[in-house]
Scaffold this motif. Structure first.
Motif, PDB file in Angstrom:
ATOM      1  N   ARG A   1      46.672  -9.199  20.801  1.00 24.69           N
ATOM      2  CA  ARG A   1      46.352 -10.605  21.557  1.00 24.69           C
ATOM      3  C   ARG A   1      46.433  -9.966  23.010  1.00 24.69           C
ATOM      4  O   ARG A   1      45.454 -10.645  23.628  1.00 24.69           O
ATOM      5  N   ASN A   2      47.387  -9.276  23.476  1.00 21.42           N
ATOM      6  CA  ASN A   2      47.599  -9.083  24.977  1.00 21.42           C
ATOM      7  C   ASN A   2      46.400  -8.107  25.045  1.00 21.42           C
ATOM      8  O   ASN A   2      45.918  -8.036  26.388  1.00 21.42           O
ATOM      9  N   LEU A   3      46.008  -7.222  24.503  1.00 18.01           N
ATOM     10  CA  LEU A   3      44.930  -6.284  24.655  1.00 18.01           C
ATOM     11  C   LEU A   3      43.609  -7.136  24.846  1.00 18.01           C
ATOM     12  O   LEU A   3      42.972  -6.465  25.625  1.00 18.01           O
ATOM     13  N   ALA A   4      43.319  -7.995  23.981  1.00 19.63           N
ATOM     14  CA  ALA A   4      42.261  -8.792  24.050  1.00 19.63           C
ATOM     15  C   ALA A   4      42.148  -9.884  25.405  1.00 19.63           C
ATOM     16  O   ALA A   4      41.315  -9.834  25.917  1.00 19.63           O
ATOM     17  N   ALA A   5      43.310 -10.076  25.740  1.00 18.01           N
ATOM     18  CA  ALA A   5      43.378 -10.941  27.062  1.00 18.01           C
ATOM     19  C   ALA A   5      43.037 -10.090  28.115  1.00 18.01           C
ATOM     20  O   ALA A   5      42.572 -10.720  28.850  1.00 18.01           O
ATOM     21  N   VAL A   6      43.440  -8.829  28.114  1.00 24.27           N
ATOM     22  CA  VAL A   6      43.192  -7.899  29.655  1.00 24.27           C
ATOM     23  C   VAL A   6      41.765  -7.454  29.293  1.00 24.27           C
ATOM     24  O   VAL A   6      41.357  -6.679  30.152  1.00 24.27           O
ATOM     25  N   GLY A   7      40.945  -7.472  28.086  1.00 25.50           N
ATOM     26  CA  GLY A   7      39.761  -7.188  28.030  1.00 25.50           C
ATOM     27  C   GLY A   7      39.598  -5.655  27.470  1.00 25.50           C
ATOM     28  O   GLY A   7      38.537  -5.267  27.301  1.00 25.50           O
ATOM     29  N   THR A   8      40.614  -5.032  26.986  1.00 24.25           N
ATOM     30  CA  THR A   8      40.999  -3.775  26.382  1.00 24.25           C
ATOM     31  C   THR A   8      40.215  -3.847  24.935  1.00 24.25           C
ATOM     32  O   THR A   8      39.603  -2.831  24.562  1.00 24.25           O
ATOM     33  N   LEU A   9      40.566  -4.858  24.126  1.00 24.14           N
ATOM     34  CA  LEU A   9      39.982  -4.946  22.941  1.00 24.14           C
ATOM     35  C   LEU A   9      38.940  -6.161  22.829  1.00 24.14           C
ATOM     36  O   LEU A   9      39.374  -7.215  23.609  1.00 24.14           O
ATOM     37  N   SER A  10      38.044  -6.079  21.923  1.00 22.34           N
ATOM     38  CA  SER A  10      37.287  -7.339  21.714  1.00 22.34           C
ATOM     39  C   SER A  10      37.949  -8.428  21.037  1.00 22.34           C
ATOM     40  O   SER A  10      38.836  -7.976  20.355  1.00 22.34           O
ATOM     41  N   PRO A  11      38.264  -9.841  21.260  1.00 28.24           N
ATOM     42  CA  PRO A  11      38.887 -10.613  20.643  1.00 28.24           C
ATOM     43  C   PRO A  11      38.607 -10.765  19.119  1.00 28.24           C
ATOM     44  O   PRO A  11      39.831 -10.725  18.504  1.00 28.24           O
TER      45      PRO A  11
END
Length: 358
Positions: A324-334
Motif C-alpha cells: 500500500r505504501n509503495l502504491a501511495a508513492v507511485g513505485t507500484l501500480s495500485p
C-alpha cells in the motif's frame, strides 16, 4: 452437505467469530487508552463514545483483520482435529485431502461474499460517522496548506488559486482559463473568490478577462458577481481517511473525477478500490494454507501451530501495508500493489501443498 462438512464448517465459523471478537476487543481497549485524554478534554459521555465511535470502529477492524482472523481460526480448528487424530480417521475412511478442504472453502466463500458486501456498502457508512467523530474530537483542526493549486474543472477549463482558506471558504489570486489543445483562449482573473453557502455559488471580486483570437487580445473588466463552477469547498476539505468512507459506487465516481482533474493522489483511492476486491481472495488462499500447515499432528502441539499461524498472518499484513505504501508513492501500480500479497501467498500455498506431507 455431509455431516462432516457441517461439523467442520460450524467449528470454523465459530472459531472465526470468536477470534474476531477477542482481537477487536483488545484493539478497542488499546485505542480507548490512547484516546481517553481527548474524550475527557471534550467532555464526552460514555454513550456518545460507544455509539458514535466504537460501534462503528468494530466492523472496520473486523474487516481489516479478516485475513489474520481467518487464518488463525483455520489453524486452531484444524490443529485441534489433528491433535485428536480426527483428521487421520477422516483420511483413513477414504476421504481425500481435497475433499477435506471443501467445508473450509465453503466457509471462506461465505466470508468472502460477506467481505465484499461489508467493504462495498456497509462499513463505509459506519466509517462516515467514525471518521467524522475522529476529525471533531481526536484530530487537530484541519487547515488547507496547498499553494498554487491547479485543477481541471471542465473539458477545456482550468481553475487556479494561489491559496485557499478552508475556514472561511475564500480563495485568493483566482484564475479561470480556457485552453483548447495547447492554445490559451481565455483567462479571467480575480483577487478573491468566496463561497456563498446560501446561494451555493461562488462570489467573485471584480474580474479582468483576457480573450485571445490569434494575435489579437481583448481586455474586459467585469464587476463583482456570482457564478457557479464545477468546484466546491469539499475539494479543499480534509481527506483524512476519505477513501474509507465511500461506498464502492461513490469511490468509482470519485476516482473518475480525480482522473479527469489530473489529481496526483489518485493512487490512494485506486489502492482502496482494488484492495476491496483482493481481500476475499486473500481469505480463500489463507484458508487453504492454514489447513495444509495444521492438518498434521505437531510435536509443538496446538499452541505451537497457532503461534506459527499468528506469525504468517502478520507477515501477510506486513506485505499488505508495504504494498500500500509503495502504491501511495507511485513505485507500484495500485492494482499490482493490492494483489502482490495474495499472489505471493498463492505461491507459498502451492509450494506447501506439494512439499508438506499429509
Amino acid at each position: 452437505m455431509k455431516i462432516l462438512d457441517k461439523y467442520i464448517l460450524q467449528k470454523f465459523l465459530t472459531a472465526f467469530f470468536f477470534t474476531v471478537v477477542v482481537l477487536v476487543m483488545v484493539i478497542c481497549v488499546i485505542d480507548f487508552t490512547e484516546k481517553n485524554d481527548d474524550f475527557i478534554q471534550h467532555n464526552l459521555g460514555a454513550k456518545q463514545i460507544i455509539l458514535e465511535y466504537y460501534v462503528n470502529l468494530f466492523p472496520y477492524y473486523a474487516n481489516l483483520l479478516s485475513p489474520i482472523t481467518v487464518f488463525i481460526a483455520v489453524v486452531f480448528v484444524t490443529a485441534q482435529l489433528a491433535a485428536r487424530t480426527e483428521i487421520v480417521a477422516i483420511l483413513a475412511s477414504g476421504v481425500s485431502f481435497k475433499r477435506l478442504l471443501v467445508p473450509y472453502l465453503m466457509g471462506s466463500l461465505v466470508l468472502g461474499v460477506a467481505t465484499i458486501a461489508l467493504t462495498g456498502w456497509i462499513i463505509p457508512y459506519a466509517n462516515k460517522t467514525r471518521v467524522e467523530f475522529e476529525r471533531k474530537y481526536v484530530k487537530n483542526p484541519y487547515r488547507f496548506k496547498g499553494r498554487d493549486v491547479h485543477m481541471k474543472i471542465g473539458p477545456s477549463t482550468y481553475a487556479f488559486m494561489e491559496s485557499y482558506d478552508n475556514v472561511n471558504n475564500i480563495g485568493y489570486k483566482f484564475a479561470l482559463e480556457t485552453i483548447e489543445g495547447t492554445l490559451l483562449k481565455r483567462r479571467m482573473t480575480a483577487e478573491a473568490i468566496t463561497w456563498d453557502s446560501t446561494k451555493r455559488a461562488w462570489r467573485l471580486t471584480p474580474q479582468l478577462v483576457r480573450t485571445f483570437r490569434g494575435q489579437k487580445e481583448t481586455l474586459l473588466a467585469l464587476p463583482a458577481r456570482d457564478t457557479t463552477l464545477n468546484l466546491y469547498p469539499k475539494d479543499f476539505a480534509s481527506t483524512y481517511r476519505l477513501s474509507e468512507t465511500m461506498t464502492l459506487p461513490e469511490l468509482n465516481r470519485y476516482i473518475r473525477q480525480k482522473i479527469e482533474r489530473g489529481s496526483d493522489d489518485t493512487q490512494v483511492y485506486l489502492s482502496e478500490k482494488y484492495e476491496r476486491y483482493a481481500y476475499p481472495y486473500a481469505i480463500f488462499i489463507l484458508t487453504v494454507i492454514g489447513v495444509i500447515m495444521s492438518a498434521r499432528k505437531s510435536r509443538a502441539g496446538v499452541g505451537g501451530q497457532i503461534a506459527l499461524g499468528f506469525v504468517l498472518a502478520f507477515v501477510f499484513i506486513i506485505f499488505v501495508i508495504l504494498s500500500r505504501n509503495l502504491a501511495a508513492v507511485g513505485t507500484l501500480s495500485p492494482l499490482l500493489a493490492a494483489w502482490v500479497p495474495s499472489i505471493l501467498f498463492t505461491g507459498v500455498g502451492l509450494v506447501l501443498y506439494r512439499v508438506v506431507p499429509r
